[in-house]
Scaffold this active site. Structure first.
Site, PDB file in Angstrom:
ATOM      1  N   GLY A 130       0.772  -1.241   0.000  1.00 15.20           N
ATOM      2  CA  GLY A 130       0.000   0.000   0.000  1.00 15.20           C
ATOM      3  C   GLY A 130       0.802   1.290   0.000  1.00 15.20           C
ATOM      4  O   GLY A 130       0.303   2.321   0.463  1.00 15.20           O
TER       5      GLY A 130
ATOM      6  N   GLY B  73      -9.129  -6.192 -20.250  1.00 11.88           N
ATOM      7  CA  GLY B  73      -7.868  -6.911 -20.410  1.00 11.88           C
ATOM      8  C   GLY B  73      -6.941  -6.687 -19.220  1.00 11.88           C
ATOM      9  O   GLY B  73      -7.235  -5.894 -18.330  1.00 11.88           O
ATOM     10  N   VAL B  74      -5.821  -7.399 -19.218  1.00  8.39           N
ATOM     11  CA  VAL B  74      -4.834  -7.209 -18.152  1.00  8.39           C
ATOM     12  C   VAL B  74      -3.857  -6.115 -18.594  1.00  8.39           C
ATOM     13  O   VAL B  74      -3.091  -6.312 -19.535  1.00  8.39           O
ATOM     14  CB  VAL B  74      -4.081  -8.526 -17.844  1.00  8.39           C
ATOM     15  CG1 VAL B  74      -3.001  -8.309 -16.800  1.00  8.39           C
ATOM     16  CG2 VAL B  74      -5.054  -9.583 -17.367  1.00  8.39           C
TER      17      VAL B  74
ATOM     18  N   ASN C  92       1.666   3.168  -2.620  1.00  7.30           N
ATOM     19  CA  ASN C  92       0.982   4.118  -3.511  1.00  7.30           C
ATOM     20  C   ASN C  92      -0.279   4.656  -2.847  1.00  7.30           C
ATOM     21  O   ASN C  92      -0.583   5.847  -2.939  1.00  7.30           O
ATOM     22  CB  ASN C  92       0.628   3.440  -4.839  1.00  7.30           C
ATOM     23  CG  ASN C  92       1.775   3.471  -5.824  1.00  7.30           C
ATOM     24  OD1 ASN C  92       2.118   4.532  -6.350  1.00  7.30           O
ATOM     25  ND2 ASN C  92       2.381   2.322  -6.051  1.00  7.30           N
TER      26      ASN C  92
ATOM     27  N   MET D   3      -4.331  -6.798  -6.879  1.00  4.69           N
ATOM     28  CA  MET D   3      -3.962  -7.927  -7.734  1.00  4.69           C
ATOM     29  C   MET D   3      -5.154  -8.854  -7.991  1.00  4.69           C
ATOM     30  O   MET D   3      -5.050 -10.067  -7.818  1.00  4.69           O
ATOM     31  CB  MET D   3      -2.801  -8.703  -7.092  1.00  4.69           C
ATOM     32  CG  MET D   3      -1.560  -7.866  -6.917  1.00  4.69           C
ATOM     33  SD  MET D   3      -1.064  -7.075  -8.462  1.00  4.69           S
ATOM     34  CE  MET D   3       0.681  -6.933  -8.242  1.00  4.69           C
TER      35      MET D   3
ATOM     36  N   GLU E  99       6.492   5.974  -9.497  1.00 12.82           N
ATOM     37  CA  GLU E  99       5.054   5.693  -9.395  1.00 12.82           C
ATOM     38  C   GLU E  99       4.388   6.703  -8.481  1.00 12.82           C
ATOM     39  O   GLU E  99       3.304   7.207  -8.757  1.00 12.82           O
ATOM     40  CB  GLU E  99       4.814   4.280  -8.831  1.00 12.82           C
ATOM     41  CG  GLU E  99       5.186   3.155  -9.761  1.00 12.82           C
ATOM     42  CD  GLU E  99       4.816   1.787  -9.190  1.00 12.82           C
ATOM     43  OE1 GLU E  99       3.838   1.666  -8.428  1.00 12.82           O
ATOM     44  OE2 GLU E  99       5.528   0.821  -9.492  1.00 12.82           O
TER      45      GLU E  99
ATOM     46  N   LEU F  91     -11.097  -7.611 -12.345  1.00 12.74           N
ATOM     47  CA  LEU F  91     -12.500  -7.244 -12.150  1.00 12.74           C
ATOM     48  C   LEU F  91     -13.294  -7.601 -13.405  1.00 12.74           C
ATOM     49  O   LEU F  91     -12.747  -7.605 -14.511  1.00 12.74           O
ATOM     50  CB  LEU F  91     -12.596  -5.747 -11.847  1.00 12.74           C
ATOM     51  CG  LEU F  91     -11.943  -5.354 -10.507  1.00 12.74           C
ATOM     52  CD1 LEU F  91     -11.662  -3.861 -10.452  1.00 12.74           C
ATOM     53  CD2 LEU F  91     -12.784  -5.794  -9.310  1.00 12.74           C
TER      54      LEU F  91
ATOM     55  N   HIS G  50       0.903   0.522 -13.091  1.00 16.05           N
ATOM     56  CA  HIS G  50       1.612  -0.709 -13.448  1.00 16.05           C
ATOM     57  C   HIS G  50       3.104  -0.393 -13.595  1.00 16.05           C
ATOM     58  O   HIS G  50       3.462   0.618 -14.205  1.00 16.05           O
ATOM     59  CB  HIS G  50       1.050  -1.269 -14.758  1.00 16.05           C
ATOM     60  CG  HIS G  50       1.686  -2.559 -15.145  1.00 16.05           C
ATOM     61  ND1 HIS G  50       1.406  -3.743 -14.502  1.00 16.05           N
ATOM     62  CD2 HIS G  50       2.621  -2.851 -16.080  1.00 16.05           C
ATOM     63  CE1 HIS G  50       2.129  -4.708 -15.041  1.00 16.05           C
ATOM     64  NE2 HIS G  50       2.882  -4.196 -15.992  1.00 16.05           N
TER      65      HIS G  50
HETATM   66  C1  GAR Z   1       3.457  -1.300  -7.460  1.00 17.39           C
HETATM   67  O1  GAR Z   1       4.752  -1.391  -7.980  1.00 17.39           O
HETATM   68  C2  GAR Z   1       2.428  -1.364  -8.584  1.00 17.39           C
HETATM   69  O2  GAR Z   1       2.867  -0.729  -9.755  1.00 17.39           O
HETATM   70  C3  GAR Z   1       2.318  -2.854  -8.784  1.00 17.39           C
HETATM   71  O3  GAR Z   1       2.322  -3.380  -7.489  1.00 17.39           O
HETATM   72  C4  GAR Z   1       3.107  -2.540  -6.638  1.00 17.39           C
HETATM   73  C5  GAR Z   1       2.294  -2.194  -5.415  1.00 17.39           C
HETATM   74  O4  GAR Z   1       3.052  -1.492  -4.502  1.00 17.39           O
HETATM   75  N1  GAR Z   1       1.124  -3.168  -9.491  1.00 17.39           N
HETATM   76  C6  GAR Z   1       1.044  -4.137 -10.401  1.00 17.39           C
HETATM   77  O5  GAR Z   1       1.979  -4.855 -10.689  1.00 17.39           O
HETATM   78  C7  GAR Z   1      -0.308  -4.274 -11.076  1.00 17.39           C
HETATM   79  N2  GAR Z   1      -0.224  -5.043 -12.255  1.00 17.39           N
HETATM   80  P1  GAR Z   1       2.367  -0.710  -3.302  1.00 17.39           P
HETATM   81  O6  GAR Z   1       1.396  -1.710  -2.654  1.00 17.39           O
HETATM   82  O7  GAR Z   1       3.471  -0.364  -2.378  1.00 17.39           O
HETATM   83  O8  GAR Z   1       1.655   0.476  -3.866  1.00 17.39           O
END
Ligand code: GAR
Length: 193
Positions: free
Chosen positions: A13, A141-142, A15, A88, A172, A91, A107
């Site tokens: 979490g 899509g993914v 982000n 992850m 990010e 939907l 992503h």
């Molecule tokens: C992040 O790097 C995000 O881009 C990735 O999971 C991580 C979550 O980090 N998301 C994916 O790979 C989605 N396909 P966080 O929980 O610290 O935000």
């Protein structure tokens, strides 16, 4: 005026916390109404509980049951925009249809390269020189939805997956705030891109 946000997470979490902080310190004008996790062990949840933000765990395997509960919460909290942040779970098309252009995801790659799981590892294995992160609208899509914005990270010879993931994560955090800020402006101007 900003959005009434829901942030969906599955894990750490960072982000999510970054968005919460940006709303707290008024960098963003949105309000985080609720954090929802599909994983009861998600370490992100405890990070916001002490900030007084509502959190919910939806521990439901069947997608229709999961989405029914999710929709009820979103309506109850008057959410009008959803941010996926390390969420992850896929939907359904029906759910996404109801939230068209109101649900975005981050992503850790320059899409359309390296969709799906292990995007950072794939970039290293392919020996690309640059990678980064993308925010896109979510479609069926993914990681295929319309790209909103991206940031680039140079891959150094000394980078392993962990080092590179850390550098991307830093970008990010910048990107997510920048994108929400832009979408808030469009929302306020009554524009529907
Ligand atoms: C992040 O790097 C995000 O881009 C990735 O999971 C991580 C979550 O980090 N998301 C994916 O790979 C989605 N396909 P966080 O929980 O610290 O935000």
């Amino acid at each position: 005026m900003g959005f009434n946000l829901a942030i969906l997470i599955s894990g750490r979490g960072s982000n999510m916390l970054n968005i919460v902080n940006a709303c707290d310190n008024k960098t963003l004008s949105s309000k985080v109404k609720i954090i929802i996790s599909n994983n009861k062990n998600s370490s992100g949840l405890s990070k916001v509980k002490k900030k007084g933000i509502k959190t919910k765990i939806i521990d439901e395997n069947k997608i229709n049951k999961f989405e029914k509960k999710l929709s009820e919460i979103l309506i109850k909290e008057k959410v009008n925009f959803i941010c996926l942040a390390g969420f992850m779970r896929i939907l359904s098309q029906e759910f996404l249809h109801n939230w068209k252009r109101k649900i975005i995801n981050i992503h850790p790659s320059i899409l359309p390269s390296f969709r799906g799981l292990n995007a950072v590892k794939k970039a290293i294995e392919k020996k690309v020189k640059y990678t980064g992160c993308t925010i896109h609208y979510v479609d069926k899509g993914v990681d295929t939805g319309e790209i909103i914005d991206q940031r680039i990270v140079k891959i150094l010879k000394t980078d392993d997956e962990e080092k590179l993931a850390k550098k991307i994560l830093k970008e990010e955090h910048i990107l997510y705030i920048k994108v929400i800020e832009t979408l808030e402006k469009e929302y306020n101007n009554g524009k529907d891109r």
